[in-house]
Design a protein around this motif. Sequence first.
Motif, mmCIF file in Angstrom:
data_model
loop_
_atom_site.group_PDB
_atom_site.id
_atom_site.type_symbol
_atom_site.label_atom_id
_atom_site.label_comp_id
_atom_site.label_asym_id
_atom_site.label_seq_id
_atom_site.Cartn_x
_atom_site.Cartn_y
_atom_site.Cartn_z
ATOM 1 N N THR A 121 0.852 -1.178 0.000
ATOM 2 C CA THR A 121 0.000 0.000 0.000
ATOM 3 C C THR A 121 0.894 1.236 0.000
ATOM 4 O OG1 THR A 121 -0.081 0.184 2.405
ATOM 5 C CG2 THR A 121 -1.768 -1.199 1.370
ATOM 6 N N GLU A 122 0.324 2.390 -0.229
ATOM 7 C CA GLU A 122 1.135 3.610 -0.242
ATOM 8 C C GLU A 122 1.437 4.127 1.154
ATOM 9 O OE1 GLU A 122 -1.217 7.266 -1.351
ATOM 10 O OE2 GLU A 122 -2.508 5.691 -2.163
ATOM 11 N N PHE A 123 0.783 3.593 2.167
ATOM 12 C CA PHE A 123 0.962 4.075 3.541
ATOM 13 C C PHE A 123 1.923 3.158 4.290
ATOM 14 C CE2 PHE A 123 -3.483 4.876 2.203
ATOM 15 C CZ PHE A 123 -3.339 6.226 1.939
ATOM 16 N N VAL A 124 3.185 3.224 3.929
ATOM 17 C CA VAL A 124 4.194 2.361 4.543
ATOM 18 C C VAL A 124 5.377 3.185 5.036
ATOM 19 C CG1 VAL A 124 3.654 0.349 3.111
ATOM 20 C CG2 VAL A 124 5.441 1.907 2.397
ATOM 21 N N PHE A 125 6.075 2.625 5.991
ATOM 22 C CA PHE A 125 7.396 3.107 6.381
ATOM 23 C C PHE A 125 8.194 1.877 6.758
ATOM 24 C CE2 PHE A 125 4.997 3.160 10.302
ATOM 25 C CZ PHE A 125 5.886 2.696 11.259
ATOM 26 N N LEU A 148 12.319 4.419 9.199
ATOM 27 C CA LEU A 148 12.921 5.019 8.007
ATOM 28 C C LEU A 148 11.848 5.292 6.960
ATOM 29 C CD1 LEU A 148 15.728 2.318 7.639
ATOM 30 C CD2 LEU A 148 16.018 4.573 8.649
ATOM 31 N N ASN A 149 12.108 6.281 6.118
ATOM 32 C CA ASN A 149 11.186 6.560 5.021
ATOM 33 C C ASN A 149 11.517 5.748 3.775
ATOM 34 O OD1 ASN A 149 9.526 8.491 6.313
ATOM 35 N ND2 ASN A 149 11.190 9.966 6.139
ATOM 36 N N LYS A 150 12.782 5.309 3.665
ATOM 37 C CA LYS A 150 13.210 4.516 2.518
ATOM 38 C C LYS A 150 13.725 3.170 3.016
ATOM 39 C CE LYS A 150 14.188 8.462 -0.286
ATOM 40 N NZ LYS A 150 15.121 9.278 -0.997
ATOM 41 N N PRO A 151 13.514 2.113 2.242
ATOM 42 C CA PRO A 151 13.933 0.788 2.690
ATOM 43 C C PRO A 151 15.434 0.576 2.627
ATOM 44 C CG PRO A 151 13.055 0.647 0.480
ATOM 45 C CD PRO A 151 12.844 2.068 0.941
#
Length: 137
Positions: free
Chosen positions: A16-20, A33-36
């Motif tokens: 989904t678009e709502f991930v962190f 984190l905002n990026k994996p």
Amino acid sequence: MLNYKLSQYSDGKSRTEFVFFILCKGKNAGKPLNKPTANCFVCEAKNQEESELLFWICYALWKGKNCERELIGSVIPYIRIQTMDKLIQERLNQINPECPHFKKRMLLLRYLEQNMKKHLSMIEKLKQLEVAAAASL
């Protein structure tokens, strides 16, 4: 109660678009984190509001050293996904997201994090300036 899903990160998996993301290995395990990265969990929420709430709860757990106490492993410390999920659930049971005090604390954390990034960037630029000045002597 918030509905979220915590899973191991794997590249190319649709989400989904709502991930962190939550770092799971090293001394900073538990850091949101905002990026994996290669060693992280994915936290998926239903909407942006829940995702943001979960992000700042994880940030508070990490900054408050709650994750550090749960690290295992002698060479490379890491946190288990079940342990991280348990920490998040416990904190969710303790808080009331509608409480004005909680909202103020969340805003304060966001403000402090943004200012810290700004100041660290400025310090890095000052170091570069110092190197340039020393090289031109």
